[in-house]
Design a protein around this motif. Structure first.
Motif, short mmCIF file in Angstrom:
data_model
loop_
_atom_site.label_atom_id
_atom_site.label_comp_id
_atom_site.label_asym_id
_atom_site.label_seq_id
_atom_site.Cartn_x
_atom_site.Cartn_y
_atom_site.Cartn_z
N GLY A 85 -8.05 16.22 16.39
CA GLY A 85 -8.96 16.03 15.28
C GLY A 85 -8.30 16.25 13.93
O GLY A 85 -8.58 15.52 12.97
N ALA A 86 -7.39 17.26 13.85
CA ALA A 86 -6.69 17.48 12.58
C ALA A 86 -5.81 16.29 12.22
O ALA A 86 -5.76 15.86 11.06
CB ALA A 86 -5.85 18.76 12.68
N VAL A 87 -5.12 15.74 13.22
CA VAL A 87 -4.29 14.56 12.96
C VAL A 87 -5.16 13.38 12.54
O VAL A 87 -4.81 12.63 11.61
CB VAL A 87 -3.46 14.22 14.22
N TYR A 92 -7.26 9.79 8.44
CA TYR A 92 -8.47 9.26 7.82
C TYR A 92 -8.39 9.37 6.30
O TYR A 92 -8.85 8.48 5.57
CB TYR A 92 -9.67 10.02 8.37
N ARG A 93 -7.81 10.48 5.79
CA ARG A 93 -7.71 10.66 4.35
C ARG A 93 -6.80 9.61 3.70
O ARG A 93 -7.00 9.23 2.55
CB ARG A 93 -7.18 12.06 4.05
N PHE A 94 -5.79 9.16 4.45
CA PHE A 94 -4.85 8.20 3.87
C PHE A 94 -5.29 6.76 4.11
O PHE A 94 -5.15 5.90 3.23
CB PHE A 94 -3.45 8.42 4.46
N HIS A 95 -5.80 6.48 5.31
CA HIS A 95 -6.13 5.11 5.66
C HIS A 95 -7.63 4.82 5.58
O HIS A 95 -8.03 3.66 5.69
CB HIS A 95 -5.64 4.79 7.08
N GLY A 96 -8.47 5.85 5.40
CA GLY A 96 -9.91 5.61 5.38
C GLY A 96 -10.41 4.98 4.10
O GLY A 96 -11.55 4.52 4.04
N GLY A 154 -13.00 6.20 0.30
CA GLY A 154 -13.48 4.85 0.12
C GLY A 154 -14.63 4.74 -0.85
O GLY A 154 -14.94 3.64 -1.34
N VAL A 155 -15.29 5.86 -1.15
CA VAL A 155 -16.40 5.86 -2.10
C VAL A 155 -15.83 5.98 -3.51
O VAL A 155 -15.14 6.96 -3.83
CB VAL A 155 -17.38 7.01 -1.80
N LYS A 156 -16.13 5.02 -4.34
CA LYS A 156 -15.63 5.02 -5.72
C LYS A 156 -16.56 5.76 -6.66
O LYS A 156 -16.11 6.47 -7.57
CB LYS A 156 -15.43 3.58 -6.20
N ALA A 157 -17.85 5.60 -6.48
CA ALA A 157 -18.82 6.28 -7.35
C ALA A 157 -20.15 6.37 -6.62
O ALA A 157 -20.46 5.56 -5.73
CB ALA A 157 -18.99 5.53 -8.67
#
Length: 409
Positions: A85-87, A92-96, A154-157
């Motif tokens: 899950g950590a991986v 997810y933070r980089f490719h999400g 992925g959320v901009k605003a």
């Protein structure tokens, strides 16, 4: 020149070592250990009950071994899953951030379910990473949910156009539901295997480091270490471990059921008259009912010490349900008996008992070590109850068939 007054060379190397006198605490500790050892020897080598006691302890030791082996397997799988899950979170933070609006919409719905008690009352619109939230939400959940949505990759605003309500009264969309506030894992009632392992390891490390401390600080640190080790080993809140302060959520639950070859109208008179429980459960010494619905009970506690309390009927449905609750400090002690007809000649008795043992889970474990197991005694009592009811039913059938009274009473 060596004179007689000068000591010999070998005498100069001699050192007189005086054996220190044992302190009072050491003597008390030795006496306590000796008393415990003597009591254990007398308990397990008793000529009458010693063999069964040794067998019981052996069975518990084998059961504990199996539980430890099973727990090690659960811990290994939990650690593996958490590492995966950590991986996945890092990936997810980089490719999400590169996700289309449909995927982003599902992520937002999932995140709202963790922070809003009524997620279906919120409408979500996503367009090229820009999010619009509408609908109805409670005031105490509005800010937290908005910040959680803004943190999604992925959320901009985020634009919150929902209607904020202080009180859900008068808003049909906000009726019911459960508060969904994220809770730190160590504040939860039950810990995960990894949290238990990490906390127990930290407590052991703190115990070793506390050897460098002295006085009250060392005692306080070691008391905390013992509390954390007990909490991690039992996976129960501390208040449930020690039984104080006790509440309804801290009660232990045992339940069982049994089928009886007799109709409900023959079983209910026996089950509802709990003064007769002394015939089926030897640990119940005496029960006295009063016209106001209360009853006085005397039970045989651990070590043969009688336990007295007063109970009151909280529910009574003839031929169906009987509920009792203890009056006083341990009001969480309750019992409920239900009768369910299986067919015209058979009934099912269901028993549910919620109780708070003295000294919490620690007292329960000590009582279990000395042969006091409420679950086993409940099963034995139900078995005796079934035998008595079925024998009474057979005796009544024989009387009706022959016309003679076969009951010696």
């Amino acid at each position: 020149m060596v004179t007689n007054a000068d000591p010999a060379p070998w005498e100069r190397c001699l050192t007189v070592i005086a054996r220190p006198e044992p302190s009072l605490s050491s003597r008390v500790r030795a006496a306590a250990l000796g008393a415990c050892a003597g009591a254990a020897i007398e308990y397990f080598l008793d000529p009458v009950c010693g063999r069964s006691r040794r067998a019981r302890v052996s069975d518990k030791a084998r059961r504990l071994t199996r539980r430890v082996q099973g727990g090690a397997g659960v811990l290994r799988r939990d650690l593996t899953n958490r590492a995966r899950g950590a991986v996945a979170r890092v990936r997810y933070r980089f490719h999400g951030r590169h996700a289309d609006d449909r995927v982003l919409h599902e992520r937002i719905r999932a995140e709202l379910g963790r922070h809003v008690s009524h997620p279906h009352a919120v409408d979500v619109e996503v367009a090229d990473g820009f999010v619009v939230l509408s609908g109805d939400v409670l005031e105490k959940e509005s800010g937290r949910a908005r910040r959680a949505v803004a943190r999604i990759p992925g959320v901009k605003a985020v634009r919150a156009l929902w209607r904020v309500h202080v009180d859900p009264a008068g808003v049909p969309q906000l009726q019911g539901g459960k508060p969904r506030e994220p809770l730190f894992e160590l504040r939860q009632r039950h810990w995960s295997p990894t949290a238990r392992f990490v906390t127990g390891s930290a407590a052991l490390a703190a115990w070793v480091v506390s050897r460098r401390l002295h006085g009250p600080i060392q005692a306080a640190v070691r008391v905390g270490c013992v509390a954390l080790l007990a909490r991690a080993a039992a996976n129960l809140p501390l208040r449930q471990l020690i039984g104080f302060p006790a509440g309804g959520r801290d009660a232990f639950l045992i339940q069982d059921e049994i089928c009886v070859a007799a109709p409900v109208d023959e079983v209910w008179p026996v089950v509802s008259d709990y003064e007769r429980f002394t015939e089926f459960i030897p640990r119940i010494l005496e029960v006295r009912r009063h016209p106001d619905g209360t009853s006085d009970w005397v039970l045989q506690g651990p070590g043969g010490v009688p336990v007295r309390f007063t109970a009151i009927e909280t529910e009574r449905v003839e031929g169906r349900t009987l509920s009792l609750r203890v009056i006083g400090r341990r009001a969480a002690n309750t019992a409920m008996v239900q009768l369910i007809p299986v067919d015209p000649g058979r009934s099912r008795i269901q028993v549910r008992i919620s109780y708070l043992p003295a000294a919490g889970a620690v007292g329960r474990a000590i009582a279990s070590l000395f042969g006091t197991d409420p679950a086993r005694e409940l099963r034995a009592g139900l078995t005796r109850l079934r035998s008595g009811i079925e024998e009474r039913a057979r005796s009544g059938a024989a009387t009706a068939a022959t016309g003679w009274n076969t009951d010696p009473r």
